[in-house]
Enzyme design. Structure first.
Site, mmCIF file in Angstrom:
data_model
loop_
_atom_site.group_PDB
_atom_site.id
_atom_site.type_symbol
_atom_site.label_atom_id
_atom_site.label_comp_id
_atom_site.label_asym_id
_atom_site.label_seq_id
_atom_site.Cartn_x
_atom_site.Cartn_y
_atom_site.Cartn_z
ATOM 1 N N THR A 117 -9.791 31.749 72.977
ATOM 2 C CA THR A 117 -11.026 31.017 72.679
ATOM 3 C C THR A 117 -10.842 29.515 72.862
ATOM 4 N N GLY A 156 -4.401 31.840 65.816
ATOM 5 C CA GLY A 156 -3.576 31.742 64.611
ATOM 6 C C GLY A 156 -2.217 31.181 64.978
ATOM 7 N N GLU A 215 -12.535 38.596 67.426
ATOM 8 C CA GLU A 215 -12.431 39.738 68.357
ATOM 9 C C GLU A 215 -13.797 40.120 68.901
HETATM 10 C C1 LIG Z 1 -5.628 49.996 58.422
HETATM 11 C C2 LIG Z 1 -5.869 48.883 59.383
HETATM 12 C C3 LIG Z 1 -4.772 47.838 59.476
HETATM 13 C C4 LIG Z 1 -5.266 46.639 60.221
HETATM 14 C C5 LIG Z 1 -4.198 45.696 60.504
HETATM 15 C C6 LIG Z 1 -4.652 44.311 60.672
HETATM 16 C C7 LIG Z 1 -5.775 44.126 61.676
HETATM 17 C C8 LIG Z 1 -5.907 42.719 62.093
HETATM 18 C C9 LIG Z 1 -6.097 41.845 60.963
HETATM 19 C C10 LIG Z 1 -5.821 40.567 60.942
HETATM 20 C C11 LIG Z 1 -5.294 39.743 62.024
HETATM 21 C C12 LIG Z 1 -6.326 39.323 62.974
HETATM 22 C C13 LIG Z 1 -6.420 37.862 62.997
HETATM 23 C C14 LIG Z 1 -7.589 37.404 63.841
HETATM 24 C C15 LIG Z 1 -7.446 37.721 65.283
HETATM 25 C C16 LIG Z 1 -8.615 37.223 66.074
HETATM 26 C C17 LIG Z 1 -8.212 37.073 67.486
HETATM 27 C C18 LIG Z 1 -9.374 36.748 68.414
HETATM 28 O O1 LIG Z 1 -10.478 36.573 68.023
HETATM 29 S S1 LIG Z 1 -8.945 36.680 70.050
HETATM 30 C C19 LIG Z 1 -10.409 36.234 70.919
HETATM 31 C C20 LIG Z 1 -11.391 37.341 70.987
HETATM 32 N N1 LIG Z 1 -12.451 37.002 71.871
HETATM 33 C C21 LIG Z 1 -13.399 37.844 72.169
HETATM 34 O O2 LIG Z 1 -13.408 38.949 71.664
HETATM 35 C C22 LIG Z 1 -14.395 37.389 73.191
HETATM 36 C C23 LIG Z 1 -15.632 38.249 73.189
HETATM 37 N N2 LIG Z 1 -16.193 38.331 74.510
HETATM 38 C C24 LIG Z 1 -15.871 39.304 75.396
HETATM 39 O O3 LIG Z 1 -15.056 40.172 75.142
HETATM 40 C C25 LIG Z 1 -16.573 39.229 76.728
HETATM 41 O O4 LIG Z 1 -16.989 37.931 77.011
HETATM 42 C C26 LIG Z 1 -17.759 40.202 76.797
HETATM 43 C C27 LIG Z 1 -17.288 41.633 76.533
HETATM 44 C C28 LIG Z 1 -18.813 39.837 75.758
HETATM 45 C C29 LIG Z 1 -18.361 40.114 78.197
HETATM 46 O O5 LIG Z 1 -17.358 40.408 79.159
HETATM 47 P P1 LIG Z 1 -17.262 39.560 80.544
HETATM 48 O O6 LIG Z 1 -17.132 38.138 80.159
HETATM 49 O O7 LIG Z 1 -16.186 40.117 81.402
HETATM 50 O O8 LIG Z 1 -18.629 39.729 81.280
HETATM 51 P P2 LIG Z 1 -19.576 40.958 81.601
HETATM 52 O O9 LIG Z 1 -20.103 40.724 82.953
HETATM 53 O O10 LIG Z 1 -20.571 41.019 80.480
HETATM 54 O O11 LIG Z 1 -18.678 42.247 81.607
HETATM 55 C C30 LIG Z 1 -18.252 42.807 82.790
HETATM 56 C C31 LIG Z 1 -18.032 44.290 82.634
HETATM 57 O O12 LIG Z 1 -16.824 44.507 81.937
HETATM 58 C C32 LIG Z 1 -17.007 45.350 80.824
HETATM 59 N N3 LIG Z 1 -16.045 44.940 79.812
HETATM 60 C C33 LIG Z 1 -16.016 43.798 79.120
HETATM 61 N N4 LIG Z 1 -14.974 43.795 78.285
HETATM 62 C C34 LIG Z 1 -14.306 44.945 78.487
HETATM 63 C C35 LIG Z 1 -13.127 45.504 77.929
HETATM 64 N N5 LIG Z 1 -12.450 44.888 76.963
HETATM 65 N N6 LIG Z 1 -12.749 46.711 78.382
HETATM 66 C C36 LIG Z 1 -13.434 47.376 79.313
HETATM 67 N N7 LIG Z 1 -14.569 46.885 79.902
HETATM 68 C C37 LIG Z 1 -14.983 45.691 79.467
HETATM 69 C C38 LIG Z 1 -18.450 45.130 80.449
HETATM 70 O O13 LIG Z 1 -18.950 46.204 79.688
HETATM 71 C C39 LIG Z 1 -19.096 45.026 81.818
HETATM 72 O O14 LIG Z 1 -19.217 46.334 82.303
HETATM 73 P P3 LIG Z 1 -20.327 46.684 83.438
HETATM 74 O O15 LIG Z 1 -20.076 45.764 84.594
HETATM 75 O O16 LIG Z 1 -21.648 46.446 82.799
HETATM 76 O O17 LIG Z 1 -20.077 48.125 83.733
HETATM 77 C C1 LIG Z 2 -10.515 33.454 61.407
HETATM 78 C C2 LIG Z 2 -10.616 33.432 62.902
HETATM 79 C C3 LIG Z 2 -9.485 33.714 63.646
HETATM 80 C C4 LIG Z 2 -9.536 33.647 65.038
HETATM 81 N N1 LIG Z 2 -8.404 33.864 65.762
HETATM 82 C C5 LIG Z 2 -8.424 33.711 67.111
HETATM 83 C C6 LIG Z 2 -7.230 33.857 67.882
HETATM 84 O O1 LIG Z 2 -6.161 34.136 67.339
HETATM 85 N N2 LIG Z 2 -7.294 33.661 69.203
HETATM 86 C C7 LIG Z 2 -8.449 33.354 69.840
HETATM 87 O O2 LIG Z 2 -8.436 33.193 71.057
HETATM 88 N N3 LIG Z 2 -9.605 33.230 69.145
HETATM 89 C C8 LIG Z 2 -9.610 33.394 67.799
HETATM 90 N N4 LIG Z 2 -10.788 33.252 67.081
HETATM 91 C C9 LIG Z 2 -12.022 32.925 67.774
HETATM 92 C C10 LIG Z 2 -13.006 34.072 67.803
HETATM 93 O O3 LIG Z 2 -12.596 35.066 68.675
HETATM 94 C C11 LIG Z 2 -14.393 33.537 68.174
HETATM 95 O O4 LIG Z 2 -14.808 32.660 67.142
HETATM 96 C C12 LIG Z 2 -15.371 34.672 68.347
HETATM 97 O O5 LIG Z 2 -15.073 35.400 69.514
HETATM 98 C C13 LIG Z 2 -16.839 34.210 68.367
HETATM 99 O O6 LIG Z 2 -17.068 33.242 69.324
HETATM 100 P P1 LIG Z 2 -17.753 31.845 68.989
HETATM 101 O O7 LIG Z 2 -17.086 31.282 67.792
HETATM 102 O O8 LIG Z 2 -17.716 31.048 70.233
HETATM 103 O O9 LIG Z 2 -19.223 32.178 68.593
HETATM 104 P P2 LIG Z 2 -20.503 32.056 69.512
HETATM 105 O O10 LIG Z 2 -20.332 32.975 70.689
HETATM 106 O O11 LIG Z 2 -20.784 30.623 69.804
HETATM 107 O O12 LIG Z 2 -21.615 32.640 68.544
HETATM 108 C C14 LIG Z 2 -22.590 31.850 67.863
HETATM 109 C C15 LIG Z 2 -23.919 32.606 67.824
HETATM 110 O O13 LIG Z 2 -24.393 32.785 69.158
HETATM 111 C C16 LIG Z 2 -24.744 34.125 69.369
HETATM 112 N N5 LIG Z 2 -24.461 34.520 70.756
HETATM 113 C C17 LIG Z 2 -23.411 34.125 71.532
HETATM 114 N N6 LIG Z 2 -23.457 34.769 72.717
HETATM 115 C C18 LIG Z 2 -24.516 35.578 72.700
HETATM 116 C C19 LIG Z 2 -25.069 36.513 73.623
HETATM 117 N N7 LIG Z 2 -24.505 36.749 74.797
HETATM 118 N N8 LIG Z 2 -26.169 37.185 73.257
HETATM 119 C C20 LIG Z 2 -26.730 36.987 72.052
HETATM 120 N N9 LIG Z 2 -26.251 36.128 71.128
HETATM 121 C C21 LIG Z 2 -25.166 35.426 71.455
HETATM 122 C C22 LIG Z 2 -23.890 34.920 68.398
HETATM 123 O O14 LIG Z 2 -24.475 36.166 68.088
HETATM 124 C C23 LIG Z 2 -23.827 33.998 67.199
HETATM 125 O O15 LIG Z 2 -24.961 34.233 66.405
HETATM 126 C C24 LIG Z 2 -10.753 33.329 65.686
HETATM 127 C C25 LIG Z 2 -11.904 33.077 64.916
HETATM 128 C C26 LIG Z 2 -11.845 33.117 63.547
HETATM 129 C C27 LIG Z 2 -13.084 32.816 62.748
#
Ligand SMILES: CCCCCCCC/C=C\CCCCCCCC(=O)SCCNC(=O)CCNC(=O)[C@H](O)C(C)(C)COP(=O)(O)OP(=O)(O)OC[C@H]1O[C@@H](n2cnc3c(N)ncnc32)[C@H](O)[C@@H]1OP(=O)(O)O
Ligand SMILES: Cc1cc2nc3c(=O)[nH]c(=O)nc-3n(C[C@H](O)[C@H](O)[C@H](O)COP(=O)(O)OP(=O)(O)OC[C@H]3O[C@@H](n4cnc5c(N)ncnc54)[C@H](O)[C@@H]3O)c2cc1C
Length: 646
Positions: free
Chosen positions: A138, A176, A414
């Site tokens: 991010t 983190g 995530e």
């Molecule tokens: C008992 C349980 C124990 C549990 C243990 C502990 C658990 C953990 C606890 C605590 C520690 C954790 C601490 C915090 C950690 C936080 C870390 C972070 O936050 S790291 C950052 C995360 N960032 C995001 O997640 C970004 C979100 N955005 C996206 O993923 C993409 O921008 C998205 C999916 C919204 C759009 O993807 P596009 O940018 O590639 O664009 P498009 O054109 O929309 O997608 C292209 C095609 O690819 C597919 N696609 C996208 N992502 C995919 C994927 N991951 N896999 C497969 N296909 C995917 C889509 O469905 C689409 O498919 P078609 O073309 O329509 O068929």
């Molecule tokens: C505690 C914590 C730990 C984290 N750890 C990590 C880490 O280890 N590594 C890392 O890389 N990142 C990490 N992140 C970042 C995290 O993955 C992002 O904050 C998260 O993916 C959301 O993105 P954003 O903050 O840009 O929110 P935004 O995308 O800016 O969202 C703001 C608002 O816009 C809306 N919005 C955005 N896009 C769309 C859309 N396409 N359609 C409709 N509405 C939309 C959302 O619904 C929301 O209401 C962490 C975040 C937190 C809070």
């Protein structure tokens, strides 16, 4: 032991121990989990309640604990990955650890994306904790993957990548372990031979291996947050930082700069899919903890009166039951959904490792949807539990404020939940395939017979009442038909397209319908998986009590979304009126087993860390003792008196 809670346990109609076995996956697993929990008796894990510490002290205590955890892991000989997870979850309690990212994102990325040579180099370093890693994706300005700005440009003359964050918005933000880690997996747009090839992962050293001083890189902590005080979420600015070609994961660039396409560009996103899958189980765990605290406390707390008799336990108030028992049912539902999600993740990722990527889109859609559905529900559920404990729920001694603050970012990290719900393209695509006559497999197969069933807005009175609200399989069927809301979303897109809007605008103008469809799909999955689980449970007493919970879960969900079910003509108005009556009957049936049902989650007191949720129910004397330990009570007269009041 508090006499109320003793009485509650005597009232239980089932064997608590046997239910614990079901939740753990067998008696052996329960036995081992309990053995592992004994590590909490080790004095080296004694610590101050983080609520009495400053942020810096909390971070330091957490680093000490993380280091102890690693040393003790070796001492106790725990090496199986599932057992390590259990051990860490027990020791971590309600807070996160500073090395969390190393375990949950850095190591899994290395495991899944290193080639043989890279594995040989990096895995020993990372598993011995010489290399401490984070996951930097991010950026300050963007999270959407295609919008990320950091670049990695290949320089064939030196065989290096040059990593650059050219703008303020491109600074990596949130990873983190900003102070803790010495390496990062950095996600950057790959440029080679003048062309951009999208996001790829690179291993970048951030700090000196001996002194921990930053290399010529700007890296640090982003400051205090809503929670996550133990975690040093960081910033990272890269100014033309050079790394060897070998540090690109999955190595897609040849020495001459030629780009070699991966089997799927989405494999780079695999670690996110892994964590999203884990978060479903984490939701169940936190929902179970919150219910344990609120229900045990409600059993020992007496207040007001129902009749002119001694004050009743607050658990006897119907409204208290209505707040807590649907959440208890949710905790059970999510426990089984968490088991399903983990199994599905490992099954499909096993196939992917064998080169079969056919189920990758389904895995992505299911994990994204269920992550959003379960974290949203749990997030609001924790707060309901806290409120249900009145004033004492507001005290940090209850653990509920901490559970909320630590859990709530799961709705954001995530993948922000709305954005995850909008990954419904898969649902709409599946719907269109089914409509075109293709036979779908797996969880989407219910769309196959949509054409015959056609759920449309009907005057409810015009439809026969086919659903028996006491029959779980009928309720599952209703949820399935409601999940056909995807049809409305698909139609909305179609109508927008007919207005000559672009595909993108049509999609955005249908986003509310799409999120609703996704929510309905996930809700159906949860009801179905809960009901399916019942058929595996042979013990009649346990089967009965879980069936009651499943009915409550299903009916409560219908009551909350009655508009959908009525509009689609799935239930009639008279049936809708029956549902609250049936819900009240179910609350009465659950009441005698409520404490036993939370006991079955089997959280040791030290893991729960809640004065209100104590197993022995001795709440008041321990609340008093906890308050006496407040740092403000360290002296009888606080120094501020001398400074300002005197
Ligand atoms: C008992 C349980 C124990 C549990 C243990 C502990 C658990 C953990 C606890 C605590 C520690 C954790 C601490 C915090 C950690 C936080 C870390 C972070 O936050 S790291 C950052 C995360 N960032 C995001 O997640 C970004 C979100 N955005 C996206 O993923 C993409 O921008 C998205 C999916 C919204 C759009 O993807 P596009 O940018 O590639 O664009 P498009 O054109 O929309 O997608 C292209 C095609 O690819 C597919 N696609 C996208 N992502 C995919 C994927 N991951 N896999 C497969 N296909 C995917 C889509 O469905 C689409 O498919 P078609 O073309 O329509 O068929
Ligand atoms: C505690 C914590 C730990 C984290 N750890 C990590 C880490 O280890 N590594 C890392 O890389 N990142 C990490 N992140 C970042 C995290 O993955 C992002 O904050 C998260 O993916 C959301 O993105 P954003 O903050 O840009 O929110 P935004 O995308 O800016 O969202 C703001 C608002 O816009 C809306 N919005 C955005 N896009 C769309 C859309 N396409 N359609 C409709 N509405 C939309 C959302 O619904 C929301 O209401 C962490 C975040 C937190 C809070």
């Amino acid at each position: 032991m508090n006499p109320d809670i003793v009485k509650e346990r005597q009232n239980a109609s089932f064997d608590v121990q046997k239910l614990t076995y079901i939740l753990d996956g067998g008696p052996e697993k329960t036995k081992r989990r309990r053995e592992i929990s004994l590590v909490l008796n080790d004095p080296d894990f004694d610590e101050e309640d983080p609520n009495f510490l400053s942020r810096s002290e909390r971070y330091e205590q957490a680093v000490r604990k993380s280091a102890q955890m690693i040393l003790k892991l070796r001492e106790y000989g725990i090496s199986d990955p599932a057992e390590i997870n259990c051990y860490k979850s027990v020791v971590r309690g309600n807070f996160h650890e500073s090395l969390g990212l190393h375990y949950v994102m850095f190591l899994p990325t290395l495991y899944s994306q290193c080639d043989q040579e890279q594995s040989k180099k990096w895995l020993p370093l990372a598993t011995s904790f010489e290399v401490l890693g984070t996951y930097a994706q991010t950026e300050l300005g963007h999270t959407h993957l295609r919008g990320l700005e950091t670049t990695a440009t290949f320089d064939p003359t030196t065989q290096e990548f040059v990593l650059n964050s050219p703008t303020v918005t491109s600074i990596k933000w949130w990873p983190g372990a900003g102070k803790t880690s010495n390496h990062a997996v950095v996600l950057a747009q790959l440029y080679t031979r003048g062309k951009c090839h999208g996001l790829h992962a690179f291993i970048v050293q951030l700090r000196h291996m001996d002194t921990h001083e930053p290399l010529p890189i700007l890296v640090g902590d982003i400051g205090p947050k809503f929670g996550f005080s133990e975690v040093d979420n960081g910033f990272l600015k890269l100014d033309h930082v050079r790394i060897p070609r070998e540090n690109m994961l999955m190595k897609h660039v040849e020495p001459d700069g030629r780009y070699v396409k991966p089997a799927s560009a989405k494999l780079t996103y695999g670690t996110m899919v892994f964590i999203r899958s884990l978060l479903v189980g984490l939701s169940a765990l936190v929902m179970a903890k919150s219910c344990t605290i609120a229900i045990r406390y409600s059993a020992v707390r007496h207040q007001s009166e129902i009749r002119s008799e001694p004050e009743p336990q607050i658990l006897d108030y119907q409204t208290q039951q209505y707040k807590l028992f649907p959440l208890l049912a949710t905790a059970y539902a999510f426990s089984f959904v968490g088991q399903y999600m983990t199994e599905t993740y490992y099954r499909i990722s096993g196939d992917i490792n064998q080169g079969d990527l056919s189920e990758l889109p389904e895995l992505h859609a299911v994990s994204a949807g269920l992550k959003a559905f379960t974290t949203w529900t749990t997030n609001t559920g924790i707060e309901v539990c806290r409120m249900s404990c009145g004033g004492h729920g507001y005290s940090r001694s209850s653990a509920l404020p901490d559970l909320y603050a630590e859990f709530t970012p799961t709705c954001t990290y995530e993948g922000e939940n709305t954005v995850m719900m909008l990954q419904t393209a898969y649902l709409v695509k599946s719907y269109r395939q089914a409509k075109a006559g293709e036979q779908l497999r797996g969880i989407m197969s219910y769309l196959n017979d949509m054409e015959q069933r056609h759920v449309r807005a009907h005057p409810a009175s015009a439809r026969p009442a086919l659903v028996d609200i006491n029959d779980l399989s009928d309720l599952v069927e209703s949820y399935k038909l409601r999940a056909a809301l995807v049809e409305s979303a698909a139609k909305s897109i179609q109508q927008e397209l007919q207005k000559r809007r672009s595909h993108e605008d049509a999609w955005n103008n249908s986003a509310i319908d799409l999120v609703k469809a996704s929510d309905a799909h996930c809700h159906y999955m949860v009801v179905k998986l809960f009901t399916d689980k019942l058929s595996e449970i042979g013990d009649p007493d346990i089967n009965l009590v879980l069936t009651t919970l499943a009915q409550l879960y299903a009916l409560h969900g219908i009551a909350l979304n009655s508009g959908d079910f009525l509009q689609a003509g799935l239930l009639t108005v008279p049936q809708m009126q029956q549902i609250p009556v049936r819900i009240k009957e179910l609350l009465c049936l659950i009441r005698p087993n409520a404490v036993a049902l939370v006991d079955a989650f089997d959280f040791p007191d030290k893991v729960l860390s809640s004065v209100l949720g104590r197993y022995d129910g001795n709440v008041y004397e321990n609340l008093f003792e906890w308050a006496r330990r407040s740092p403000l009570n360290a002296t009888e007269v606080h120094e501020s008196f001398h400074k300002y009041l005197k």
